[in-house]
Design an enzyme around this catalytic site. Structure first.
Site, mmCIF file in Angstrom:
data_model
loop_
_atom_site.group_PDB
_atom_site.id
_atom_site.type_symbol
_atom_site.label_atom_id
_atom_site.label_comp_id
_atom_site.label_asym_id
_atom_site.label_seq_id
_atom_site.Cartn_x
_atom_site.Cartn_y
_atom_site.Cartn_z
ATOM 1 N N LYS A 269 0.829 -1.226 0.000
ATOM 2 C CA LYS A 269 0.000 0.000 0.000
ATOM 3 C C LYS A 269 0.860 1.271 0.000
ATOM 4 O O LYS A 269 0.433 2.312 -0.506
ATOM 5 C CB LYS A 269 -1.008 -0.012 1.156
ATOM 6 C CG LYS A 269 -0.416 0.071 2.568
ATOM 7 C CD LYS A 269 -0.189 1.470 3.067
ATOM 8 C CE LYS A 269 0.589 1.496 4.356
ATOM 9 N NZ LYS A 269 0.924 2.866 4.810
ATOM 10 N N THR B 93 -4.068 5.431 3.482
ATOM 11 C CA THR B 93 -2.772 5.976 3.069
ATOM 12 C C THR B 93 -2.882 6.719 1.745
ATOM 13 O O THR B 93 -2.269 7.781 1.563
ATOM 14 C CB THR B 93 -1.719 4.850 2.976
ATOM 15 O OG1 THR B 93 -1.798 4.051 4.150
ATOM 16 C CG2 THR B 93 -0.322 5.410 2.871
#
Ligand SMILES: NC(=O)c1ccc[n+]([C@@H]2O[C@H](COP(=O)([O-])OP(=O)(O)OC[C@H]3O[C@@H](n4cnc5c(N)ncnc54)[C@H](O)[C@@H]3O)[C@@H](O)[C@H]2O)c1
Ligand SMILES: O=P(O)(O)OC[C@H](O)CO
Length: 335
Positions: free
Chosen positions: A190, A247
């Site tokens: 990620k 994120t």
């Protein structure tokens, strides 16, 4: 139950605060004596969490040996690429039944090992004592007491449950999982996808592009995860899509911010300079994630594009053209 948090960056400090708020006796190790002193006397970590008052019960030391002595839980809070040398020094002082909890979201360069594998290799500790804490957990939001969930993964479910209790507060809700591999792949991949989202945002693209990158980023994360033994359900959960969305969407993310600077036209050196020493793990992990994918013959076009921008001198505009110039595909493909 006594915990030692090894590393006083933004996440180590937030996690130490969580542990104290959960009623766990906690000491934090800071490399610099002046930071340990500031945490003890002023209850602040001004470099990493300015404006946050830390609990008075949190003690700090710059002696790793003092921190580790008698610790039932050893939380590894240094960045991925520095875990091995630090852990090598800490190992003689780690108790024989202590749990080791990894916070770092990265894949080691050269060895392509996940952090739990690095811990096992360096310490010789069995998988039943090694855990991973990961999820949609931007450090500052957690330090402010904003509600969030996380995952504590350990092959030994009973140990995961014990750790769950040590980290549980009214604002921080850990779920247990036994899929350590899936949690680590989700956390590492990620950061790379967040760099891509930042680049897209920096160059001026809007929400459709971001949603496309997040969704196709999840697809390539699942492809890699499945190839190395992860469970898809883990990547559909907090450690996968949960962390990816947090994120990729938040201006608090160092990875997204780093990518945005590149998208705005900064050089790598300029983007690095602007981090003020804070780590954007995806910058190094894009190469190790890509290499891991190549080893398992898994296509990861977004990760490859991020690597080319960060390490091969490709412009963000050329990376976009390269991605869009690929041959058409069905949405769900595994090869
Ligand atoms: N900050 C977050 O929101 C967050 C949330 C979840 C996970 N993480 C992960 O936690 C890990 C730690 O990140 P952070 O956010 O605390 O980083 P940070 O950049 O805020 O701080 C890094 C810390 O590591 C120390 N450090 C750097 N190089 C070191 C070395 N060679 N030896 C020993 N210590 C060293 C620094 O002094 C500092 O205390 C990363 O893998 C990150 O991906 C961060
Ligand atoms: O600031 P980042 O990009 O390192 O991301 C922080 C956390 O991993 C979010 O869960």
């Amino acid at each position: 139950m006594r915990a030692a948090v090894m590393g006083a960056g933004s996440w180590g400090t937030s996690v130490a605060k969580v542990l104290v708020d959960a009623g766990t006796d906690t000491v934090i190790w800071a490399r610099r004596p002046e930071l340990a002193e500031a945490i003890n006397s002023e209850h602040v970590n001004a470099d990493y969490l300015p404006g946050i008052t830390l609990p008075g019960a949190l003690t700090a030391t710059s002696s790793a040996v003092d921190a580790l002595m008698g610790a039932d839980i050893v939380v590894c809070g240094v960045p991925s690429q520095s875990l091995r040398p630090n852990l090598t020094q800490w190992t003689p002082y780690i108790g024989s039944d202590a749990s080791l909890v990894s916070l770092a979201k990265g894949i080691e360069s050269n060895t392509l090992l996940r952090m739990s594998e690095v811990i096992a290799e360096v310490t010789g500790v069995g998988d039943d004592r090694i855990a991973v804490l990961t999820g949609p957990n931007l450090a500052r939001e957690i330090a402010e007491g904003q509600p969030a969930a996380t995952v504590i993964a350990c092959a030994d479910e009973a140990r995961a449950v014990t750790l769950q209790s040590a980290f549980s507060t009214r604002y921080f809700r850990p779920y247990t999982n036994t899929d350590v591999v899936g949690c680590e792949i989700g956390g590492s991949a990620k950061n790379v996808i967040a760099l891509a989202c930042g680049m897209a945002s920096g160059i001026g693209f809007g929400q459709n592009t971001l949603a496309t990158i997040i969704t196709r980023g999840l697809a390539e994360t699942i492809r890699l995860g499945v190839a190395v033994g992860a469970q898809i359900e883990t990547l559909a959960g907090l450690a996968g899509i949960g962390d990816l969305v947090a994120t990729c969407s938040s201006p608090l993310s160092r990875n997204r911010t780093f990518g945005a600077r590149l998208g705005e036209g900064a050089t790598m050196a300029q983007a690095q300079e602007a981090t003020n020493g804070q780590v954007a793990e995806g910058v190094k992990s894009c190469s190790s994630v890509r290499a891991l994918a190549e080893r398992h013959q898994v296509p990861m076009p977004l990760t490859n594009a991020v690597h080319q921008v960060c390490h091969d001198g490709m412009s963000v505009a050329d990376a976009v053209n390269s991605l869009l110039g690929r041959s058409p595909k069905p949405e769900i493909y595994r090869d």
